[in-house]
Design a protein around this motif. Sequence first.
Motif, mmCIF file in Angstrom:
data_model
loop_
_atom_site.group_PDB
_atom_site.id
_atom_site.type_symbol
_atom_site.label_atom_id
_atom_site.label_comp_id
_atom_site.label_asym_id
_atom_site.label_seq_id
_atom_site.Cartn_x
_atom_site.Cartn_y
_atom_site.Cartn_z
ATOM 1 N N GLY A 1 46.931 28.763 39.440
ATOM 2 C CA GLY A 1 46.100 27.611 39.606
ATOM 3 C C GLY A 1 46.017 26.797 38.235
ATOM 4 N N ARG A 2 45.213 25.812 38.199
ATOM 5 C CA ARG A 2 45.325 24.727 36.840
ATOM 6 C C ARG A 2 44.177 25.308 36.088
ATOM 7 N NH1 ARG A 2 45.132 19.126 40.069
ATOM 8 N NH2 ARG A 2 46.606 19.479 41.497
ATOM 9 N N HIS A 3 43.330 26.360 36.436
ATOM 10 C CA HIS A 3 42.278 26.663 35.348
ATOM 11 C C HIS A 3 42.312 28.416 35.092
ATOM 12 C CE1 HIS A 3 38.005 26.149 33.831
ATOM 13 N NE2 HIS A 3 38.600 26.946 33.236
ATOM 14 N N VAL A 4 43.274 29.174 34.586
ATOM 15 C CA VAL A 4 43.523 30.300 34.386
ATOM 16 C C VAL A 4 43.279 30.795 33.153
ATOM 17 C CG1 VAL A 4 44.911 32.297 34.823
ATOM 18 C CG2 VAL A 4 45.160 30.307 36.374
ATOM 19 N N THR A 5 42.130 31.866 32.947
ATOM 20 C CA THR A 5 42.223 32.749 31.686
ATOM 21 C C THR A 5 42.965 33.919 31.785
ATOM 22 O OG1 THR A 5 40.058 31.492 31.381
ATOM 23 C CG2 THR A 5 40.583 33.613 30.118
ATOM 24 N N CYS A 6 43.845 34.366 30.939
ATOM 25 C CA CYS A 6 44.419 35.698 31.006
ATOM 26 C C CYS A 6 44.240 36.325 29.569
ATOM 27 C CB CYS A 6 45.970 35.492 31.038
ATOM 28 S SG CYS A 6 47.009 36.941 31.255
ATOM 29 N N VAL A 7 43.532 37.377 29.918
ATOM 30 C CA VAL A 7 43.135 38.347 28.761
ATOM 31 C C VAL A 7 43.862 39.849 28.861
ATOM 32 C CG1 VAL A 7 41.344 39.871 27.916
ATOM 33 C CG2 VAL A 7 40.847 37.345 28.801
ATOM 34 N N ARG A 8 44.564 40.040 27.546
ATOM 35 C CA ARG A 8 45.077 41.263 27.572
ATOM 36 C C ARG A 8 44.368 42.345 26.964
ATOM 37 N NH1 ARG A 8 50.874 40.344 28.122
ATOM 38 N NH2 ARG A 8 50.980 42.472 28.391
ATOM 39 N N VAL A 9 44.477 43.740 27.534
ATOM 40 C CA VAL A 9 43.300 44.581 27.060
ATOM 41 C C VAL A 9 44.139 45.778 26.561
ATOM 42 C CG1 VAL A 9 41.615 46.251 27.619
ATOM 43 C CG2 VAL A 9 41.800 44.061 28.909
ATOM 44 N N GLU A 10 44.038 45.952 25.075
ATOM 45 C CA GLU A 10 44.729 46.971 24.704
ATOM 46 C C GLU A 10 44.335 48.621 25.248
ATOM 47 O OE1 GLU A 10 45.718 48.634 20.056
ATOM 48 O OE2 GLU A 10 44.296 47.122 20.301
ATOM 49 N N SER A 11 45.385 49.308 25.377
ATOM 50 C CA SER A 11 45.236 50.640 26.094
ATOM 51 C C SER A 11 44.451 50.662 27.436
ATOM 52 C CB SER A 11 44.427 51.518 25.065
ATOM 53 O OG SER A 11 44.936 51.860 23.936
ATOM 54 N N GLY A 12 44.507 49.563 28.013
ATOM 55 C CA GLY A 12 44.004 49.255 29.418
ATOM 56 C C GLY A 12 44.983 49.976 30.408
ATOM 57 N N LEU A 13 44.268 50.878 31.602
ATOM 58 C CA LEU A 13 45.016 51.460 32.576
ATOM 59 C C LEU A 13 45.169 50.373 33.491
ATOM 60 C CD1 LEU A 13 43.185 54.981 32.971
ATOM 61 C CD2 LEU A 13 45.115 54.483 31.456
ATOM 62 N N HIS A 14 46.240 50.796 34.489
ATOM 63 C CA HIS A 14 46.398 50.042 35.548
ATOM 64 C C HIS A 14 45.126 49.344 36.225
ATOM 65 C CE1 HIS A 14 48.341 48.177 38.889
ATOM 66 N NE2 HIS A 14 47.455 48.734 39.699
ATOM 67 N N ASP A 15 44.040 50.228 36.772
ATOM 68 C CA ASP A 15 42.779 49.869 36.972
ATOM 69 C C ASP A 15 41.955 49.749 35.745
ATOM 70 O OD1 ASP A 15 40.392 49.371 37.966
ATOM 71 O OD2 ASP A 15 40.231 50.473 39.825
ATOM 72 N N LEU A 16 41.791 48.388 35.029
ATOM 73 C CA LEU A 16 41.324 48.330 33.945
ATOM 74 C C LEU A 16 39.891 49.104 33.706
ATOM 75 C CD1 LEU A 16 42.664 44.801 33.284
ATOM 76 C CD2 LEU A 16 43.120 46.838 32.095
ATOM 77 N N VAL A 17 39.084 49.025 34.840
ATOM 78 C CA VAL A 17 37.726 49.755 34.872
ATOM 79 C C VAL A 17 37.718 51.178 34.966
ATOM 80 C CG1 VAL A 17 36.746 47.499 35.984
ATOM 81 C CG2 VAL A 17 37.062 49.437 37.257
ATOM 82 N N LEU A 18 38.956 51.682 35.068
ATOM 83 C CA LEU A 18 38.890 53.124 34.874
ATOM 84 C C LEU A 18 39.378 53.540 33.709
ATOM 85 C CD1 LEU A 18 40.283 54.127 38.509
ATOM 86 C CD2 LEU A 18 38.112 53.604 38.071
ATOM 87 N N SER A 19 39.752 52.771 32.730
ATOM 88 C CA SER A 19 40.064 53.044 31.587
ATOM 89 C C SER A 19 39.176 53.834 30.405
ATOM 90 C CB SER A 19 40.510 51.741 30.670
ATOM 91 O OG SER A 19 41.272 51.006 31.261
ATOM 92 N N ALA A 20 39.525 54.301 29.504
ATOM 93 C CA ALA A 20 38.630 55.233 28.650
ATOM 94 C C ALA A 20 37.364 54.256 28.287
ATOM 95 C CB ALA A 20 39.529 55.709 27.366
ATOM 96 N N ALA A 21 36.425 54.901 27.974
ATOM 97 C CA ALA A 21 35.059 54.305 27.789
ATOM 98 C C ALA A 21 35.094 53.099 26.791
ATOM 99 C CB ALA A 21 34.089 55.312 27.339
#
Length: 304
Positions: free
Chosen positions: A266-286
């Motif tokens: 779309g026209r309004h997209v924010t992309c954030v890269r997360v260092e050491s993030g797992l595939h499911d980012l919310v299951l990454s290390a604390a």
Amino acid sequence: MLGADYEAIRLTLDDDAEGEVVATLVRRPCPGSRRAVLYIHGFVDYFFQTHLADFYVERGYSFYALDLRKYGRSLLDHQTPNFAHSMSDYFPEIDEAVRLIREDNDTLLVNGHSTGGLVAALWADRVRGQGLVDGLFLNSPFLELNVPTGVRRTLAPVVRALAKGRPKMAVPAGVSRSYVHSIHRDHDGEWDFDLTWKPAEGFGVRLGWLAAIIKAQRQVKAGLDIDVPVLVMASTTTVRGRNGDYSNGDGVLNADDIARWSTRLGRHVTCVRVESGLHDLVLSAAPVRAKVFEELDRWLTAYL
């Protein structure tokens, strides 16, 4: 198992070629709130991330999650697990879930992970201009096959041709056993989930499903026109091979491809890269998932 704060609502859908079809809408209300989020899981997956629900409820969002047809709580004995002929097969349960959610809420965020992120993007594009959704958060959306470019070009026409005659033929691909072991508490992870609904060996990738994924990804690459703010998050690192460090990167998809194709949503997209993030980012290390939630909180404050 979900706690007493959760309710599961069965959604009855039209039968398909295999027979009865249902989906399951899990609900955890935030009393007094008129804001809600709908979570859509990925492939070989279902909703179990209750800490994600905690995050939203603490910020004043009632939380809803769909177990899509033939996944998790919605998988029936006569069905081919996780199979679909088209990503649009999932639109009826999303439509019904959104209808129910909108009865009690004025603001809706859709949060999709992996294949659920791809489906959510296509659905949001389809309903643009209708005021049904106010924002999208896509956690490692499945915007590209994780294979070399040359293989991808050769693979697509072959898959399309074979899928016409043998859509349920299994092909040697699927969720990485190493990834599932990296997140389950019985192995190297900290999370408890049902290994009959999310098995380490997966359920097998079938030609018809793969053809549907390729078609959906082609739609994204051609350009969608989602008319609400979109937040895409992906790891900074792609992990490959049995000896890769699955605790420090995306072991399922190519994180760079996610970032690359996010601009076509779309026209309004924010992309954030997360260092050491797992595939499911919310299951990454604390510490990593704390960063994920910090970025999500900042975006929610700015746009919703």
